[in-house]
Design an enzyme around this catalytic site. Sequence first.
Site, PDB file in Angstrom:
ATOM      1  N   GLY A 264     -43.684  43.069 -13.483  1.00  0.00           N
ATOM      2  CA  GLY A 264     -43.252  43.851 -12.208  1.00  0.00           C
ATOM      3  C   GLY A 264     -44.287  44.686 -11.680  1.00  0.00           C
ATOM      4  N   GLU A 306     -44.516  41.674 -19.913  1.00  0.00           N
ATOM      5  CA  GLU A 306     -44.641  40.333 -19.448  1.00  0.00           C
ATOM      6  C   GLU A 306     -45.187  40.208 -17.939  1.00  0.00           C
ATOM      7  OE1 GLU A 306     -41.133  37.885 -21.133  1.00  0.00           O
ATOM      8  OE2 GLU A 306     -40.617  38.685 -19.328  1.00  0.00           O
ATOM      9  N   PRO A 307     -46.398  40.849 -17.823  1.00  0.00           N
ATOM     10  CA  PRO A 307     -47.040  40.537 -16.334  1.00  0.00           C
ATOM     11  C   PRO A 307     -47.416  39.510 -16.063  1.00  0.00           C
ATOM     12  CG  PRO A 307     -48.630  41.372 -17.943  1.00  0.00           C
ATOM     13  CD  PRO A 307     -47.356  41.079 -18.676  1.00  0.00           C
ATOM     14  N   ARG A 309     -48.041  38.356 -11.839  1.00  0.00           N
ATOM     15  CA  ARG A 309     -48.760  38.855 -10.670  1.00  0.00           C
ATOM     16  C   ARG A 309     -50.116  39.503 -10.988  1.00  0.00           C
ATOM     17  NH1 ARG A 309     -46.127  38.876  -5.893  1.00  0.00           N
ATOM     18  NH2 ARG A 309     -44.059  39.464  -6.804  1.00  0.00           N
ATOM     19  N   TYR A 350     -41.006  35.586   1.874  1.00  0.00           N
ATOM     20  CA  TYR A 350     -41.009  36.836   1.821  1.00  0.00           C
ATOM     21  C   TYR A 350     -41.386  37.859   2.811  1.00  0.00           C
ATOM     22  CZ  TYR A 350     -40.916  34.899  -2.983  1.00  0.00           C
ATOM     23  OH  TYR A 350     -40.726  34.160  -4.002  1.00  0.00           O
ATOM     24  N   CYS A 378     -45.029  21.403  10.476  1.00  0.00           N
ATOM     25  CA  CYS A 378     -43.872  21.448  11.347  1.00  0.00           C
ATOM     26  C   CYS A 378     -42.933  22.483  11.199  1.00  0.00           C
ATOM     27  CB  CYS A 378     -43.432  20.100  11.664  1.00  0.00           C
ATOM     28  SG  CYS A 378     -44.758  18.770  12.327  1.00  0.00           S
ATOM     29  N   GLU A 379     -43.063  23.522  11.618  1.00  0.00           N
ATOM     30  CA  GLU A 379     -42.301  24.576  11.347  1.00  0.00           C
ATOM     31  C   GLU A 379     -42.975  25.950  12.049  1.00  0.00           C
ATOM     32  OE1 GLU A 379     -39.823  24.036   8.587  1.00  0.00           O
ATOM     33  OE2 GLU A 379     -39.161  26.107   8.577  1.00  0.00           O
ATOM     34  N   TYR A 407     -48.190  33.166  -7.675  1.00  0.00           N
ATOM     35  CA  TYR A 407     -46.933  32.470  -6.685  1.00  0.00           C
ATOM     36  C   TYR A 407     -47.465  31.946  -5.502  1.00  0.00           C
ATOM     37  CZ  TYR A 407     -44.706  35.629  -9.996  1.00  0.00           C
ATOM     38  OH  TYR A 407     -44.361  36.611 -11.305  1.00  0.00           O
TER      39      TYR A 407
HETATM   40  N1  LLP Z   1     -40.660  38.239 -16.560  1.00  0.00           N
HETATM   41  C1  LLP Z   1     -39.693  37.615 -16.139  1.00  0.00           C
HETATM   42  C2  LLP Z   1     -38.446  37.342 -16.756  1.00  0.00           C
HETATM   43  C3  LLP Z   1     -39.773  37.502 -14.584  1.00  0.00           C
HETATM   44  O1  LLP Z   1     -38.604  36.742 -13.973  1.00  0.00           O
HETATM   45  C4  LLP Z   1     -40.744  37.513 -13.975  1.00  0.00           C
HETATM   46  C5  LLP Z   1     -41.085  37.333 -12.281  1.00  0.00           C
HETATM   47  C6  LLP Z   1     -41.962  38.184 -14.727  1.00  0.00           C
HETATM   48  C7  LLP Z   1     -41.994  38.427 -15.968  1.00  0.00           C
HETATM   49  C8  LLP Z   1     -43.502  38.365 -13.997  1.00  0.00           C
HETATM   50  O2  LLP Z   1     -43.184  39.325 -12.836  1.00  0.00           O
HETATM   51  P1  LLP Z   1     -44.660  39.838 -12.226  1.00  0.00           P
HETATM   52  O3  LLP Z   1     -45.419  40.601 -13.335  1.00  0.00           O
HETATM   53  O4  LLP Z   1     -45.222  38.508 -11.891  1.00  0.00           O
HETATM   54  O5  LLP Z   1     -43.981  40.781 -11.013  1.00  0.00           O
HETATM   55  N2  LLP Z   1     -42.233  34.254  -6.162  1.00  0.00           N
HETATM   56  C9  LLP Z   1     -42.178  35.708  -6.221  1.00  0.00           C
HETATM   57  C10 LLP Z   1     -41.981  36.437  -7.425  1.00  0.00           C
HETATM   58  C11 LLP Z   1     -40.873  36.217  -8.414  1.00  0.00           C
HETATM   59  C12 LLP Z   1     -40.897  36.945  -9.620  1.00  0.00           C
HETATM   60  C13 LLP Z   1     -40.276  36.085 -10.521  1.00  0.00           C
HETATM   61  N3  LLP Z   1     -40.292  36.542 -11.924  1.00  0.00           N
HETATM   62  C14 LLP Z   1     -43.228  36.226  -5.373  1.00  0.00           C
HETATM   63  O6  LLP Z   1     -44.053  35.460  -4.875  1.00  0.00           O
HETATM   64  O7  LLP Z   1     -43.357  37.487  -4.902  1.00  0.00           O
END
Ligand code: LLP
Length: 457
Positions: A264, A306-307, A309, A350, A378-379, A407
């Site tokens: 997150g 669990e990073p 991004r 988003y 085409c959007e 992503y």
């Molecule tokens: N763990 C779980 C269970 C998750 O669902 C996610 C992301 C992460 C870890 C990793 O989160 P991060 O560190 O990447 O924030 N497509 C969206 C983001 C969707 C995130 C889904 N889950 C975007 O492009 O912003």
Amino acid sequence: MEDKKSFLKEKIDIKSPNKNIVPLTTSVGSDGKLSIGGCSIEELVKKYDTPLYILDEMTLRSSCRAYKKALEKYYPGESLTIYASKANSSLFMSNLIASEGLGLDAVSEGELLTALQGGVPNEKIVFHGNNKSDKEIKFAVENNIKVIVDNDYDLERLEEISNSLNCDLEIMVRFTPGIECHTHEYIRTGSFDSKFGFGIEYLNILFTKISNTKHLKLKGLHAHIGSQIFELEPHKDLGEIMVNVILEAKKHGHDIKKLNVGGGLGIKYTENDDPPSIDEWVKTISTSVVKACRKFSLDLPILMCEPGRSIVSTAGITIYKIGASKEIPGIRTYLSVDGGMSDNPRPITYQSNYSACLVSNPYNLNSKKKYTIAGKHCESGDVLFKELELANCRTGDLICVFGTGAYNNSMSSNYNRIPRPAALLVCDGEAEIIQKRESPLDLLKYDVLPDRFIKQN
Ligand code: LLP
């Protein structure tokens, strides 16, 4: 008129890549042109064409190491950083993650297979998902991969499998801690109203259910509250809540050894973003878990985070070529590029913002103008930038968009039958292909024309 694009002048924070807009190895040569990983972007485009995804190895490895180092520094117990592969899944990414000693989170058979084939050891992989198929669950169990139970349906099937194998199966459960955080509603997952995980109010029933199974052994808890989060408070609260849930589980005889606090942490897409560093984020979580465990005299669990991004986003850039332009007097000038929502669906999904510059004039030297950068699909909503200030530019010029490592490729599509871009890895002046460019012909590979239609024509 000289107006140096300020994000390119900013001092790069080498300790926490998520605090930079650009990859760590970004430089502007004496010729005034952009290079990454010691490679001139113009030269790469001559060889590999556009649109082009590029990943910078140094930035990737630095992010992995920043997590590992911070956990070692702030968490006295055992720990593991698990890369959320949904951010960018490939053989290369799995291999790099394995070489850095990290674990990996997968949510489908495809991601699991990519992780295993890339060399991630099965004991470091976790399997998530709110609707795992029977085949996927079986695949995970057969490969000794820890399944994170998301709902009763998962539980029933794992119980069945463990009974039929007549052997114990360690599981973790995902719950929603009821934490609100300020991020886009589509990427908020920790509030009560979420499709993921068990509601916290249901956990007592769940713990009893698990106790009543013959072979399921509850060993871990998981929660993930959302993505692109800039506040630290929600993760501090999460640490405390999770330790409280360990205590509840203990009352039911479950000995929780693992806490997975999800991912997150946000990254800096534009100059308006100011995420905490990886170090600060890990410190917050670690301190909160340690403090709560001490309060209740609990042994420290293995702490997992669990990073996704913040590991891969800043390492990635996308290069587009400008094609058509259209000036609507008094309103705007559209510049259309050779990619768009198929290689980066985040702006249309988003309303995400990015930073970008011209490859041949990254500092915006001389006259500048505001442009709307449109994709080629085409959007009407296929717009990458509503308003981007660039030096005067024209057809054929290259635009570099920063922060596209997460992503983008993993959420890409073939809308309008547009082939996916190639992806390169750059390091020390060398570029290597990590994903081949698709061709329009490739896209026909899975189409089937039934015989009777062939006969008709
Ligand atoms: N763990 C779980 C269970 C998750 O669902 C996610 C992301 C992460 C870890 C990793 O989160 P991060 O560190 O990447 O924030 N497509 C969206 C983001 C969707 C995130 C889904 N889950 C975007 O492009 O912003």
